[in-house]
Write a protein that holds these residues in place. Structure first.
Motif, short mmCIF file in Angstrom:
data_model
loop_
_atom_site.label_atom_id
_atom_site.label_comp_id
_atom_site.label_asym_id
_atom_site.label_seq_id
_atom_site.Cartn_x
_atom_site.Cartn_y
_atom_site.Cartn_z
N ALA A 90 -19.40 25.42 42.90
CA ALA A 90 -19.60 25.48 41.44
C ALA A 90 -19.68 26.91 40.91
CB ALA A 90 -20.85 24.71 41.05
N ILE A 91 -20.40 27.78 41.59
CA ILE A 91 -20.59 29.14 41.08
C ILE A 91 -19.26 29.86 40.83
CG2 ILE A 91 -21.50 31.45 41.63
CD1 ILE A 91 -23.67 29.55 40.64
N PRO A 92 -18.29 29.83 41.77
CA PRO A 92 -17.03 30.51 41.48
C PRO A 92 -16.30 29.96 40.25
CG PRO A 92 -17.18 30.01 43.81
CD PRO A 92 -18.33 29.31 43.13
N LEU A 93 -16.48 28.68 39.97
CA LEU A 93 -15.81 28.06 38.82
C LEU A 93 -16.55 28.36 37.52
CD1 LEU A 93 -15.03 24.62 40.45
CD2 LEU A 93 -13.35 26.37 39.84
N MET A 130 -19.85 29.95 28.51
CA MET A 130 -20.69 28.81 28.11
C MET A 130 -22.10 29.28 27.80
SD MET A 130 -21.44 26.91 31.76
CE MET A 130 -19.75 26.87 32.26
N SER A 131 -22.80 28.46 27.01
CA SER A 131 -24.21 28.73 26.74
C SER A 131 -25.10 27.87 27.64
CB SER A 131 -24.54 28.46 25.27
OG SER A 131 -24.36 27.09 24.97
N ARG A 132 -24.57 26.73 28.09
CA ARG A 132 -25.38 25.82 28.91
C ARG A 132 -24.47 24.99 29.79
NH1 ARG A 132 -28.62 20.58 26.77
NH2 ARG A 132 -29.57 19.99 28.75
N LEU A 133 -24.78 24.95 31.06
CA LEU A 133 -24.09 24.08 32.01
C LEU A 133 -24.79 22.73 32.00
CD1 LEU A 133 -21.95 23.77 34.24
CD2 LEU A 133 -23.64 24.65 35.86
N LEU A 134 -24.03 21.65 31.83
CA LEU A 134 -24.59 20.31 31.78
C LEU A 134 -24.46 19.56 33.11
CD1 LEU A 134 -23.20 19.24 28.30
CD2 LEU A 134 -25.53 20.01 28.83
N ARG A 135 -23.27 19.68 33.71
CA ARG A 135 -23.04 18.89 34.92
C ARG A 135 -21.83 19.42 35.67
NH1 ARG A 135 -21.46 12.69 34.27
NH2 ARG A 135 -19.74 13.72 33.24
N VAL A 136 -21.89 19.33 36.98
CA VAL A 136 -20.74 19.62 37.84
C VAL A 136 -20.70 18.53 38.90
CG1 VAL A 136 -19.64 21.24 39.43
CG2 VAL A 136 -21.03 22.13 37.53
N PHE A 189 -6.51 29.63 38.48
CA PHE A 189 -7.83 29.88 37.92
C PHE A 189 -8.72 30.72 38.84
CE2 PHE A 189 -12.20 28.50 36.83
CZ PHE A 189 -12.21 28.94 35.51
N LEU A 190 -8.66 30.44 40.12
CA LEU A 190 -9.46 31.20 41.08
C LEU A 190 -8.56 32.11 41.91
CD1 LEU A 190 -11.81 28.41 42.50
CD2 LEU A 190 -12.41 30.20 40.84
N PRO A 191 -9.11 33.22 42.41
CA PRO A 191 -8.34 34.02 43.36
C PRO A 191 -7.95 33.14 44.56
CG PRO A 191 -10.33 35.18 42.69
CD PRO A 191 -10.43 33.78 42.13
N VAL A 239 -15.31 19.90 28.35
CA VAL A 239 -15.07 19.41 29.70
C VAL A 239 -14.09 20.35 30.37
CG1 VAL A 239 -14.09 17.53 31.09
CG2 VAL A 239 -15.45 17.00 29.07
N GLY A 240 -14.41 20.73 31.59
CA GLY A 240 -13.48 21.46 32.44
C GLY A 240 -13.10 20.56 33.60
N ILE A 241 -11.82 20.40 33.82
CA ILE A 241 -11.33 19.65 34.99
C ILE A 241 -10.55 20.63 35.85
CG2 ILE A 241 -9.85 17.80 35.83
CD1 ILE A 241 -10.53 16.24 33.32
N TYR A 242 -11.07 20.85 37.05
CA TYR A 242 -10.43 21.76 37.98
C TYR A 242 -9.73 20.95 39.07
CZ TYR A 242 -9.73 25.39 41.46
OH TYR A 242 -9.17 26.25 42.37
#
Length: 191
Positions: free
Chosen positions: A92-95, A101-107, A19-21, A135-138
């Motif tokens: 959080a920002i890189p993820l 998304m239209s709105r971030l709720l929680r990280v 997912f990330l470099p 939900v995103g689970i990284y």
């Protein structure tokens, strides 16, 4: 980044490998798993909510919701605490910048310690919010712990993999028995 799909209960779970470099992934993994203990994990009773079994170490990097979450641990109603802003920017920002998304709720970051070498501890099935969300689970590290849905679909903990699914689907954490910790980042958001 490669994409895999799981079909379950008329919904789709997206699996996003790599997912990330690699440089960004390695930086986040070191911040969250380094033995120097730089990241400020907090002890929390209950795996998913206070009345749940077990315990976990975690910290919330961001939250923006109008009412307390059902069954969840209480959080002060701030978006980003000043002391967490550098962690939010680095983790959080890189993820979230790679998710539509239209709105971030929680990280929040979870660090699950191994509690058994034989029988994995399981949280209760739960949803994170009452309102429609994703939900995103990284996964920060690879281990034999996983996220499970009520139909027994399992999302394996594979380092640098992001899973995205409909937040109305009840899910639970199943703790690892092979590694000392399982670290993941949970992201709640609206499309």
């Amino acid at each position: 980044m490669s994409l895999g799909m799981y079909n379950r209960m008329n919904s789709t779970v997206q699996r996003l490998d790599n997912f990330l470099p690699e440089v960004t992934f390695n930086h986040i993994q070191k911040m969250l798993m380094d033995v120097s203990g730089q990241f400020p994990y907090n002890y929390r009773s209950g795996l998913s909510f206070p009345e749940d079994r077990g315990f976990i170490f975690s910290n919330t990097l961001f939250h923006d919701y109008p009412t307390p979450l059902k069954n969840m641990h209480p959080h002060p109603m701030q978006i980003i605490r000043r002391d967490m802003e550098p962690w939010f920017n680095s983790i959080a920002i890189p993820l979230v910048s790679r998710l539509s998304m239209s709105r971030l709720l929680r990280v929040f970051v979870n660090c699950n310690p191994r509690m058994s070498r034989i029988d994995p501890l399981m949280s209760a099935f739960h949803t994170d919010f009452d309102s429609p969300h994703l939900v995103g689970i990284y996964c920060v590290n690879t281990c034999n712990g996983y996220t499970e849905f009520e139909d027994n679909t399992r999302l394996e903990s594979i380092a640098n993999t992001m899973y995205v699914f409909d937040g109305s689907l009840a899910h639970r954490a199943v703790m690892q028995t092979d590694e000392n910790i399982r670290v993941n980042i949970n992201i709640g958001f609206e499309e």
